[in-house]
Design a protein around this motif. Structure first.
Motif, PDB file in Angstrom:
ATOM      1  N   GLU A 118       0.812  -1.217   0.000  1.00  0.00           N
ATOM      2  CA  GLU A 118       0.000   0.000   0.000  1.00  0.00           C
ATOM      3  C   GLU A 118       0.845   1.267   0.000  1.00  0.00           C
ATOM      4  N   LYS A 142       3.579   0.138   4.156  1.00  0.00           N
ATOM      5  CA  LYS A 142       4.377  -0.776   4.974  1.00  0.00           C
ATOM      6  C   LYS A 142       5.535  -1.315   4.143  1.00  0.00           C
ATOM      7  N   GLY A 156       5.750  -9.881  12.034  1.00  0.00           N
ATOM      8  CA  GLY A 156       5.782  -8.735  11.143  1.00  0.00           C
ATOM      9  C   GLY A 156       7.164  -8.389  10.629  1.00  0.00           C
ATOM     10  N   GLY A 216       8.670  -9.775   8.263  1.00  0.00           N
ATOM     11  CA  GLY A 216       8.702  -9.908   6.802  1.00  0.00           C
ATOM     12  C   GLY A 216       9.025 -11.318   6.327  1.00  0.00           C
ATOM     13  N   LYS A 217       8.962 -12.275   7.228  1.00  0.00           N
ATOM     14  CA  LYS A 217       9.332 -13.651   6.871  1.00  0.00           C
ATOM     15  C   LYS A 217       8.379 -14.236   5.812  1.00  0.00           C
ATOM     16  N   THR A 230       6.327 -12.612   3.930  1.00  0.00           N
ATOM     17  CA  THR A 230       6.426 -11.793   2.717  1.00  0.00           C
ATOM     18  C   THR A 230       7.608 -12.243   1.866  1.00  0.00           C
TER      19      THR A 230
END
Ligand SMILES: Nc1ncnc2c1ncn2[C@@H]1O[C@H](COP(=O)(O)OP(=O)(O)O)[C@@H](O)[C@H]1O
Ligand SMILES: [Mg+2]
Lengths: 306, 264
Positions: B12, B19, B42, B44-45, B47
């Protein structure tokens, strides 16, 4: 006391068979693809319009009927492209195509109602062989339904068919296994609307006319058939489900015939359709609740993930 | 086998919810490397694994699998290289389809779906043999819908499906986190066994530091979209969870307050 006469009953069975082609189309989107597709209400009269127009212009009725299947594929293609390429939500994609098709159908027919008066139809082809009209309708219904069920069962047993089913069931998973789910959604919508449009073509020959308004309420009829069938006759396999859908469609026609014979007017039909569907949608909930109570009793606190 | 060069991903962008989930990740994995990935919620793993699998296209950087540049390929075109198991046990199979149908679909990973039979008799025998390895009795339940299996059974099946065709890359995202401890242990042992036997190249996210130290030949820690620790087999061999925690504090300047990571 007899509930309905034998003649009415047989007539309802024939009609149920012809309409079950639509219901199987609805089954493919609603159940297999998990896609609530309103294109139905446009593709059904589209098939009728193309079929009637071709027959009036002297085309062989079998060719005209096949053409109504092909044109339905196109309608499904458009809905599929709107949904997957333009990212328009499924419900809205169907509404857009349905609405657009209303004008298209009027263009094809040139007027709101196109009667088939003395033209040959697939039904008259059979009566020409010396079979009575009602038997001819029954025969056309049985033969088309058997062929369609056979083809669908074969299709859903292929690699492609598996991928189509998985697309509706778990798109993330099948995408991770290398299937382009957009293509699957498009093809599924095409097959579905092809069948719905084909059904429209056959019903036009049965009714003796194509009408611009004949699509209204067809999604409810299709869904009611699917759900009545599943609730009453089961859905353990694709084959079983398709048979259930056909029986559901027949049962739906019998219910309609019954209420008509008992004082309600044809103009009440749409309301009755909606009520029947609402009841059918509610039935599985009741069934599930009863089942859930039983299975809780049978479980002794077993862990879900064990 | 897997080469990531400076990949980034912002969700976004340009909104209040912007983020930066991946902030320039580079990683070079040799064939049959087994990397465990840890990091707080959170970090980023997921992702990172999703980026490798192609669930979205990264903003910049390059992703190569076995020498092929896949940076701009959609997920379904990378599938032939990648087997995956997710945390959610419902993600890995089509719940309305049977065990054998699910296996048949996995067996055709990355291949064109034709109008040939979706499953053949010979395959069925092969799947039955394969399922015996799980020792869960699933070999006698080929026509059971996977939605009726327990989470642990489904996860073991998904693991089998992900590895059956020996993918170039196996991606595991906390695939035992939703299971009870006993089942989790079993599935993890099975994972280890399959990776070792087939010499698979694997990335495994875990929130259990002890597991991360115990398994694999390399350990990577992510924090705020970056790799902050990267340990070789030699380096991690004699480490304790407490060592890892103090390394984290030093590398990130934060103290480890995440309960999920302390557990284990
Ligand atoms: N699809 C998404 N849209 C927006 N934000 C996302 C999305 N996926 C992940 N994020 C955000 O990116 C960050 C990293 O998430 P994730 O990779 O899931 O972390 P974890 O290390 O716990 O697996 C989180 O802040 C998360 O909220
Ligand atoms: Mg995660």
């Amino acid at each position: 006391m007899e509930l309905i006469s034998l003649g009415t009953f047989l007539n309802a069975v024939s009609q149920g068979l012809l309409w079950s082609i639509l219901a199987m189309g609805v089954y493919i989107t609603y159940r297999i693809l998990d896609f609530a597709d309103l294109t139905t209400e446009g593709s059904f009269p589209l098939g009728a319009a193309v079929d009637a127009m071709l027959i009036i212009n002297g085309t062989n009725p079998f060719v005209a009927t096949f053409a109504s299947f092909i044109i339905g594929l196109v309608a499904g293609l458009v809905t599929g492209l709107l949904n997957t390429k333009l990212k328009i939500p499924g419900l809205l994609s169907g509404i857009l195509v349905m609405t657009g098709l209303y004008s298209v159908n009027l263009r094809i027919m040139g007027k709101a109602n196109l009667p088939l008066l003395k033209q040959p139809t697939i039904i008259t082809t059979v009566t020409d062989m010396g079979i009575s009209n009602s038997n001819a309708i029954m025969l056309v219904g049985i033969v088309s339904v058997v062929i369609i069920i056979l083809l669908l069962v074969l299709l859903f047993a292929t690699e492609f068919g598996f991928a189509l089913r998985a697309t509706g069931n778990n798109p993330k998973m099948i995408s991770a296994l290398g299937v382009n789910t957009d293509i699957m959604i498009i093809i599924g919508l095409m097959i579905s609307n092809g069948l719905i449009s084909l059904s429209g073509g056959i019903i036009a020959q049965y009714n003796g006319y194509a009408d611009a308004g004949m699509g209204t309420g067809t999604i409810v009829i299709g869904l009611a058939s699917v759900i009545i069938g599943e609730v009453i006759f089961g859905k353990t396999s694709i084959f079983r489900s398709l048979i259930s859908v056909v029986l559901g469609s027949i049962l739906y026609r019998i219910i309609i015939a019954f209420v008509l014979e008992n004082g309600l007017q044809p103009t009440d039909l749409k309301l009755i359709s909606s009520i029947v569907l609402a009841i059918c949608l509610f039935l599985p909930v009741v069934k599930e609740k009863m089942f859930a109570k039983k299975s809780i009793k049978n479980m002794n606190g077993g862990a879900n993930n064990a | 086998m897997l080469k990531l060069t400076n990949i980034t991903k912002t969700f976004e962008p340009g909104t209040l919810n912007e983020k930066k989930a991946l902030k320039g990740i580079s990683l070079d994995m040799k064939e049959s490397d087994f990397i465990t990935i840890i990091g707080g919620n959170g970090a980023g793993k997921s992702t990172l694994l999703n980026a490798i699998a192609g669930m979205f296209i990264t903003d910049s950087g390059k992703i190569e699998i076995d020498g092929n540049d896949v940076t701009n390929l959609p997920e379904h075109k990378r599938a032939k290289y990648i087997g995956r198991v997710f945390q959610d046990t419902r993600m890995g199979t089509a719940s309305g389809m049977t065990i054998e149908e699910n296996m048949a679909m996995a067996y055709r990973r990355g291949k064109h779906r034709t109008l040939r039979k979706g499953i053949t008799k010979a395959e069925r025998d092969f799947y039955r043999e394969h399922l015996k390895m799980l020792d869960l009795g699933l070999e006698d339940r080929l026509t059971t819908k996977t939605g009726l299996l327990s989470g642990g059974q489904r996860q073991a099946l998904t693991l089998l499906m992900a590895t059956m065709t020996k993918p170039k890359l196996l991606l595991l995202d906390e695939h035992t986190a939703a299971l009870d401890p006993k089942t989790a242990k079993k599935v993890l042992e099975l994972t280890k066994k399959i990776i070792a036997e087939d010499k698979l190249t694997a990335l495994m996210i875990t929130h259990n530091m002890r597991d991360a130290l115990k398994h694999g030949n390399r350990l990577v820690m992510l924090d705020k979209g970056k790799i902050i620790i990267d340990l070789s087999e030699e380096q991690k061999k004699n480490l304790q969870v407490s060592d890892l925690l103090s390394m984290f504090e030093k590398a990130s300047g934060d103290s480890m307050t995440n309960d999920r990571m302390l557990l284990g």
